[in-house]
Design a protein around this motif. Structure first.
Motif, PDB file in Angstrom:
ATOM      1  N   ALA A 156      -6.846   2.775 -10.196  1.00 39.37           N
ATOM      2  CA  ALA A 156      -6.242   4.106 -10.158  1.00 39.37           C
ATOM      3  C   ALA A 156      -4.885   4.060 -10.849  1.00 39.37           C
ATOM      4  CB  ALA A 156      -6.077   4.568  -8.709  1.00 39.37           C
ATOM      5  N   VAL A 169      -3.733   3.749  -1.545  1.00 36.82           N
ATOM      6  CA  VAL A 169      -3.875   2.906  -2.731  1.00 36.82           C
ATOM      7  C   VAL A 169      -3.129   1.595  -2.497  1.00 36.82           C
ATOM      8  CG1 VAL A 169      -4.144   4.862  -4.296  1.00 36.82           C
ATOM      9  CG2 VAL A 169      -1.860   3.899  -3.903  1.00 36.82           C
ATOM     10  N   TYR A 228      -4.960   0.301  -7.023  1.00 36.74           N
ATOM     11  CA  TYR A 228      -6.374   0.330  -6.667  1.00 36.74           C
ATOM     12  C   TYR A 228      -6.567   1.292  -5.508  1.00 36.74           C
ATOM     13  CZ  TYR A 228      -7.105  -3.871  -9.475  1.00 36.74           C
ATOM     14  OH  TYR A 228      -7.181  -4.768 -10.508  1.00 36.74           O
ATOM     15  N   ASP A 229      -7.544   2.189  -5.649  1.00 38.00           N
ATOM     16  CA  ASP A 229      -7.891   3.084  -4.553  1.00 38.00           C
ATOM     17  C   ASP A 229      -8.596   2.286  -3.460  1.00 38.00           C
ATOM     18  OD1 ASP A 229      -9.764   5.121  -3.127  1.00 38.00           O
ATOM     19  OD2 ASP A 229      -8.340   6.364  -4.226  1.00 38.00           O
ATOM     20  N   TRP A 250       0.841  -1.195   0.000  1.00 31.95           N
ATOM     21  CA  TRP A 250       0.000   0.000   0.000  1.00 31.95           C
ATOM     22  C   TRP A 250       0.880   1.249   0.000  1.00 31.95           C
ATOM     23  CZ3 TRP A 250      -1.028  -4.356   2.849  1.00 31.95           C
ATOM     24  CH2 TRP A 250      -2.286  -4.953   2.677  1.00 31.95           C
TER      25      TRP A 250
END
Length: 302
Positions: free
Chosen positions: A103, A136, A115-116, A52
């Motif tokens: 994203a 994200v 990915y958000d 992340w």
């Protein structure tokens, strides 16, 4: 791990006999690390390491360089979730198997698929950091490759790492650094300042590690239950101001960077200050690394 694999690794000639003394995973880039007793090794490094990342409103990555308070965000990995805690904040629970909208984000010069993680996570980070922020997750289908110049053409994969899958530092290097700090009248600092993944310590019966031996090692061979793991140190790790930041307070201790400047300028990276070695994974994907496992290595000579 088969008996023959164990024997082959044990009998391989080594200049250094060490053990894994500590393992660290940094689930959210530039937030606090998690010290673990074991971790699965993936082609991108330790499982969940830099999976992340926090980005600003334009999708550009945020770090302790601009926001030292990120050091106070402490992740905890559970079976099915990551729990994030920070001073004055309710805990934020992130499911390990869920993402929201696709994203595109920017990390250094790379545009990366991600990915958000949704509005709740975004509000949590925005409230704590005081700037617009979103969380994200790396898209595992995205192929982000380390510099082929440093890997000799080997395609080493990364998630949101700065550029290489694994960072290796020895206990001996930190001991020497703290001795130098003490000689100047400063308090010792913890290994957390330097954000390694694998820390090498002396084996109970073996050749003692010297400070910065990790700079001079060729292949690291680790004996695991599933078979041998082989990591190749490829590039000294240039240091930014993040080691100055006390992970307990998020306050800067400039003596750390000043001391590094005095004895760790490295001609291999144009005179930049380095501490630790970036490594890539050659063998052992999906093997389990554990604290206490034996590590053998030989010195690399140009």
């Amino acid at each position: 791990m088969s008996d023959s694999s164990n024997a082959a690794l044990a009998d391989a000639p080594s200049d250094v006999a060490a053990v894994i003394s500590r393992l660290y995973v940094y689930p959210v880039k530039s937030c606090a690390g998690v010290q673990v007793e074991q971790a699965i090794l993936l082609d991108t490094g330790l499982e969940f390491d830099r999976a992340w990342m926090v980005v600003d409103g334009q999708g550009s990555f945020l770090t302790q360089r601009e926001l030292p308070r990120m050091a106070l965000i402490k992740p905890q990995l559970k079976h099915f979730e990551m729990i994030l805690r920070a001073p004055g904040m309710l805990a934020l629970h992130i499911a390990l198997d869920q993402v929201e909208a696709p994203a595109r984000v920017t990390l250094w010069k790379d545009e990366v698929a991600a990915y958000d993680m949704g509005p709740l996570a975004a509000q949590w980070f925005t409230d704590f950091l005081g700037v617009p922020a979103r969380l994200v997750r790396f898209d595992p289908e995205h192929k982000r490759i380390s510099s082929l110049h440093w890997t000799d053409g080997i395609e080493a994969l990364n998630q949101f790492n700065d550029g290489y899958p694994v960072l290796v530092i020895s206990e001996a290097s930190l001991l020497q650094f703290n001795a130098k700090l003490a000689a100047q009248g400063f308090a010792a600092v913890g290994m957390e300042r330097f954000r390694p993944n694998i820390v090498l310590g002396d084996a109970s019966q073996g050749l003692e590690l010297m400070p910065h031996d990790e700079d001079r090692l060729d292949l690291l061979q680790i004996a695991t239950e599933q078979g041998p793991v082989r990591l190749k140190p490829v590039k000294p790790c240039p240091r930014c101001p993040i080691p100055n930041i006390d992970p307990a307070t998020a306050l800067s201790s400039p003596e750390v960077g000043d001391l590094l400047q005095g004895y760790r300028q490295d001609a291999r990276v144009g005179g930049a200050v380095t501490f630790g070695m970036n490594a890539i994974v050659l063998q052992g994907i999906d093997h389990l690394l554990r604290v206490g496992q034996s590590v053998g290595a030989s010195y690399h000579f140009d």
